[in-house]
Design a protein around this motif. Structure first.
Motif, PDB file in Angstrom:
ATOM      1  N   THR A  95     -46.064-128.997  91.636  1.00  0.00           N
ATOM      2  CA  THR A  95     -45.834-130.022  92.650  1.00  0.00           C
ATOM      3  C   THR A  95     -44.650-130.897  92.283  1.00  0.00           C
ATOM      4  O   THR A  95     -43.857-131.284  93.148  1.00  0.00           O
ATOM      5  N   LEU A  96     -44.512-131.222  91.006  1.00  0.00           N
ATOM      6  CA  LEU A  96     -43.399-132.069  90.570  1.00  0.00           C
ATOM      7  C   LEU A  96     -42.062-131.354  90.744  1.00  0.00           C
ATOM      8  O   LEU A  96     -41.070-131.953  91.173  1.00  0.00           O
ATOM      9  N   GLU A  97     -42.025-130.067  90.406  1.00  0.00           N
ATOM     10  CA  GLU A  97     -40.789-129.307  90.594  1.00  0.00           C
ATOM     11  C   GLU A  97     -40.432-129.213  92.073  1.00  0.00           C
ATOM     12  O   GLU A  97     -39.255-129.320  92.452  1.00  0.00           O
ATOM     13  N   ALA A  98     -41.442-129.002  92.912  1.00  0.00           N
ATOM     14  CA  ALA A  98     -41.182-128.914  94.349  1.00  0.00           C
ATOM     15  C   ALA A  98     -40.695-130.245  94.912  1.00  0.00           C
ATOM     16  O   ALA A  98     -39.813-130.278  95.778  1.00  0.00           O
ATOM     17  N   LEU A  99     -41.255-131.348  94.418  1.00  0.00           N
ATOM     18  CA  LEU A  99     -40.772-132.660  94.848  1.00  0.00           C
ATOM     19  C   LEU A  99     -39.311-132.854  94.452  1.00  0.00           C
ATOM     20  O   LEU A  99     -38.492-133.324  95.246  1.00  0.00           O
ATOM     21  N   ALA A 100     -38.985-132.509  93.199  1.00  0.00           N
ATOM     22  CA  ALA A 100     -37.602-132.658  92.739  1.00  0.00           C
ATOM     23  C   ALA A 100     -36.659-131.782  93.547  1.00  0.00           C
ATOM     24  O   ALA A 100     -35.541-132.195  93.878  1.00  0.00           O
ATOM     25  N   ARG A 101     -37.089-130.580  93.869  1.00  0.00           N
ATOM     26  CA  ARG A 101     -36.260-129.653  94.651  1.00  0.00           C
ATOM     27  C   ARG A 101     -36.083-130.155  96.092  1.00  0.00           C
ATOM     28  O   ARG A 101     -35.114-129.786  96.762  1.00  0.00           O
ATOM     29  N   SER A 102     -36.993-131.014  96.549  1.00  0.00           N
ATOM     30  CA  SER A 102     -36.923-131.534  97.918  1.00  0.00           C
ATOM     31  C   SER A 102     -35.857-132.598  98.089  1.00  0.00           C
ATOM     32  O   SER A 102     -35.491-132.940  99.207  1.00  0.00           O
ATOM     33  N   LYS A 103     -35.363-133.126  96.964  1.00  0.00           N
ATOM     34  CA  LYS A 103     -34.385-134.213  97.009  1.00  0.00           C
ATOM     35  C   LYS A 103     -32.974-133.665  96.985  1.00  0.00           C
ATOM     36  O   LYS A 103     -32.620-132.869  96.113  1.00  0.00           O
ATOM     37  N   GLU A 104     -32.156-134.098  97.933  1.00  0.00           N
ATOM     38  CA  GLU A 104     -30.748-133.737  97.929  1.00  0.00           C
ATOM     39  C   GLU A 104     -30.005-134.691  96.998  1.00  0.00           C
ATOM     40  O   GLU A 104     -29.935-135.890  97.247  1.00  0.00           O
ATOM     41  N   VAL A 105     -29.477-134.154  95.913  1.00  0.00           N
ATOM     42  CA  VAL A 105     -28.767-134.967  94.930  1.00  0.00           C
ATOM     43  C   VAL A 105     -27.270-134.793  95.145  1.00  0.00           C
ATOM     44  O   VAL A 105     -26.763-133.670  95.142  1.00  0.00           O
ATOM     45  N   GLN A 106     -26.584-135.916  95.343  1.00  0.00           N
ATOM     46  CA  GLN A 106     -25.167-135.866  95.674  1.00  0.00           C
ATOM     47  C   GLN A 106     -24.282-135.566  94.468  1.00  0.00           C
ATOM     48  O   GLN A 106     -23.209-135.004  94.600  1.00  0.00           O
ATOM     49  N   SER A 107     -24.731-135.923  93.270  1.00  0.00           N
ATOM     50  CA  SER A 107     -23.916-135.746  92.075  1.00  0.00           C
ATOM     51  C   SER A 107     -24.679-134.930  91.041  1.00  0.00           C
ATOM     52  O   SER A 107     -25.882-135.099  90.869  1.00  0.00           O
ATOM     53  N   LEU A 113     -36.242-138.056  89.122  1.00  0.00           N
ATOM     54  CA  LEU A 113     -37.543-138.367  88.539  1.00  0.00           C
ATOM     55  C   LEU A 113     -38.603-138.101  89.593  1.00  0.00           C
ATOM     56  O   LEU A 113     -38.617-138.755  90.641  1.00  0.00           O
ATOM     57  N   ALA A 114     -39.459-137.125  89.348  1.00  0.00           N
ATOM     58  CA  ALA A 114     -40.577-136.833  90.240  1.00  0.00           C
ATOM     59  C   ALA A 114     -41.807-137.523  89.679  1.00  0.00           C
ATOM     60  O   ALA A 114     -42.194-137.285  88.530  1.00  0.00           O
ATOM     61  N   ALA A 115     -42.405-138.395  90.463  1.00  0.00           N
ATOM     62  CA  ALA A 115     -43.536-139.193  89.991  1.00  0.00           C
ATOM     63  C   ALA A 115     -44.611-139.239  91.066  1.00  0.00           C
ATOM     64  O   ALA A 115     -44.333-139.578  92.219  1.00  0.00           O
ATOM     65  N   ILE A 116     -45.834-138.902  90.694  1.00  0.00           N
ATOM     66  CA  ILE A 116     -46.977-138.906  91.612  1.00  0.00           C
ATOM     67  C   ILE A 116     -47.966-139.970  91.139  1.00  0.00           C
ATOM     68  O   ILE A 116     -48.290-140.038  89.951  1.00  0.00           O
ATOM     69  N   ASP A 131     -31.644-127.612  88.543  1.00  0.00           N
ATOM     70  CA  ASP A 131     -32.851-126.803  88.621  1.00  0.00           C
ATOM     71  C   ASP A 131     -33.611-126.763  87.296  1.00  0.00           C
ATOM     72  O   ASP A 131     -34.550-125.987  87.138  1.00  0.00           O
ATOM     73  N   ARG A 132     -33.223-127.619  86.364  1.00  0.00           N
ATOM     74  CA  ARG A 132     -33.807-127.570  85.018  1.00  0.00           C
ATOM     75  C   ARG A 132     -34.648-128.809  84.743  1.00  0.00           C
ATOM     76  O   ARG A 132     -34.221-129.937  84.958  1.00  0.00           O
ATOM     77  N   ALA A 133     -35.869-128.569  84.256  1.00  0.00           N
ATOM     78  CA  ALA A 133     -36.710-129.680  83.827  1.00  0.00           C
ATOM     79  C   ALA A 133     -36.275-130.135  82.448  1.00  0.00           C
ATOM     80  O   ALA A 133     -35.978-129.321  81.571  1.00  0.00           O
ATOM     81  N   ASP A 134     -36.249-131.443  82.234  1.00  0.00           N
ATOM     82  CA  ASP A 134     -35.840-131.982  80.943  1.00  0.00           C
ATOM     83  C   ASP A 134     -36.942-131.889  79.896  1.00  0.00           C
ATOM     84  O   ASP A 134     -36.665-131.840  78.698  1.00  0.00           O
ATOM     85  N   ALA A 135     -38.194-131.901  80.353  1.00  0.00           N
ATOM     86  CA  ALA A 135     -39.344-131.881  79.445  1.00  0.00           C
ATOM     87  C   ALA A 135     -40.563-131.457  80.252  1.00  0.00           C
ATOM     88  O   ALA A 135     -40.527-131.440  81.490  1.00  0.00           O
ATOM     89  N   PRO A 136     -41.646-131.091  79.588  1.00  0.00           N
ATOM     90  CA  PRO A 136     -42.870-130.738  80.312  1.00  0.00           C
ATOM     91  C   PRO A 136     -43.418-131.935  81.089  1.00  0.00           C
ATOM     92  O   PRO A 136     -43.134-133.097  80.749  1.00  0.00           O
ATOM     93  N   PRO A 137     -44.223-131.690  82.117  1.00  0.00           N
ATOM     94  CA  PRO A 137     -44.819-132.798  82.871  1.00  0.00           C
ATOM     95  C   PRO A 137     -45.836-133.553  82.020  1.00  0.00           C
ATOM     96  O   PRO A 137     -46.451-132.994  81.117  1.00  0.00           O
ATOM     97  N   GLU A 138     -45.991-134.843  82.322  1.00  0.00           N
ATOM     98  CA  GLU A 138     -46.903-135.684  81.563  1.00  0.00           C
ATOM     99  C   GLU A 138     -47.649-136.630  82.501  1.00  0.00           C
ATOM    100  O   GLU A 138     -47.177-136.938  83.597  1.00  0.00           O
ATOM    101  N   ARG A 148     -39.534-145.399  78.441  1.00  0.00           N
ATOM    102  CA  ARG A 148     -39.021-144.170  77.845  1.00  0.00           C
ATOM    103  C   ARG A 148     -37.834-143.578  78.592  1.00  0.00           C
ATOM    104  O   ARG A 148     -36.963-142.957  77.992  1.00  0.00           O
ATOM    105  N   PHE A 149     -37.812-143.737  79.908  1.00  0.00           N
ATOM    106  CA  PHE A 149     -36.827-143.003  80.692  1.00  0.00           C
ATOM    107  C   PHE A 149     -35.797-143.870  81.405  1.00  0.00           C
ATOM    108  O   PHE A 149     -34.775-143.359  81.836  1.00  0.00           O
TER     109      PHE A 149
END
Length: 246
Positions: A95-107, A113-116, A131-138, A148-149
């Motif tokens: 779900t977090l990856e899909a949320l991040a993929r849903s965002k159009e990033v201009q740069s 940051l995907a946060a639920i 398309d790369r996760a920086d770390a596992p979900p937490e 932290r971020f």
């Protein structure tokens, strides 16, 4: 490739058929409960609108979490049952990856940051660049996620997900002089939070379903903390244990 995507992980019920990135049939409705009653009809109608029937599908994608414990199981059970009946591979989508993929990033320098909202002062959280996760979900306390971020005066992130307002509120508490920003393109501005993406888009779900290998992305639930419900300590009708010292 023609894919059927199913999402019941958060506060929406979604079924959609895509072929090579093009939407052929979409059914989605915001709902906090009732996914099990609506999902079957949504799938039927989306497939019917797409044409070709269930036999035209190549694979099925389903969100695996994190998210609502009950909602996740509804979507997973349906997708796995349908996949077994049709002899189709089923792809598990974070779900977090899909949320991040849903965002159009201009740069390309701007992370997502995907946060639920996980309730009890916590968020399910994961950061991405491209398309790369920086770390596992937490599962993190909101304040801990900010420490932290996120750094004051150096915001290089865009927010998605229902946990974003919690992060914005925590930022205003820690660094009131830096939040909210007034510019519309700032990731933590009031305008950005008003137009916040709270559920994965069908386009993101379809793209990930087509891109991921079913062998490495199985439809296995992703739980980042134990469910709130606990098993009963006694059977129905069974007497309560005597109190110690009674």
């Amino acid at each position: 490739m023609r894919v059927l995507v199913i999402d019941t992980a958060l506060d929406a019920c979604t079924a959609a058929v895509f072929e090579d990135g093009r939407a052929l049939g979409v059914r989605t409705e915001l709902m906090a409960r009732g996914h099990s009653e609506r999902l079957g009809g949504f799938v039927r109608d989306a497939v019917a609108e797409a044409g070709g029937g269930f036999q035209s599908l190549d694979r099925i994608g389903v969100t695996v979490g994190p998210g609502s414990f009950t909602g996740l199981r509804v979507g997973l059970a349906f997708a796995q049952g349908l996949g077994a009946a049709l002899d189709l591979p089923v792809v598990g989508i974070s779900t977090l990856e899909a949320l991040a993929r849903s965002k159009e990033v201009q740069s390309s320098d701007l992370g997502v940051l995907a946060a639920i909202d996980a309730r009890r002062g916590q968020i399910y959280f994961q950061s991405f660049h491209g398309d790369r996760a920086d770390a596992p979900p937490e599962a993190l306390d909101v304040d801990e996620a900010c420490r932290r971020f996120l750094k004051p005066r150096s915001f290089s992130w865009s927010l998605v997900g229902s946990g974003a307002p919690l992060i914005a509120e925590a930022l205003s508490r820690h660094w009131p002089e830096t939040n909210p920003r007034s510019a519309k393109d700032e990731p933590f501005s009031s305008e950005a939070l008003t137009s916040l993406i709270r559920n994965p888009t069908v386009e993101a779900l379809a793209a990930l379903t087509a891109a991921h290998d079913p062998a490495t992305h199985p439809p296995t639930p992703l739980y980042l903390r134990a469910p709130d419900a606990t098993p009963p300590t006694r059977l129905p009708g069974q007497a309560r244990p005597a109190a110690v010292g009674a």
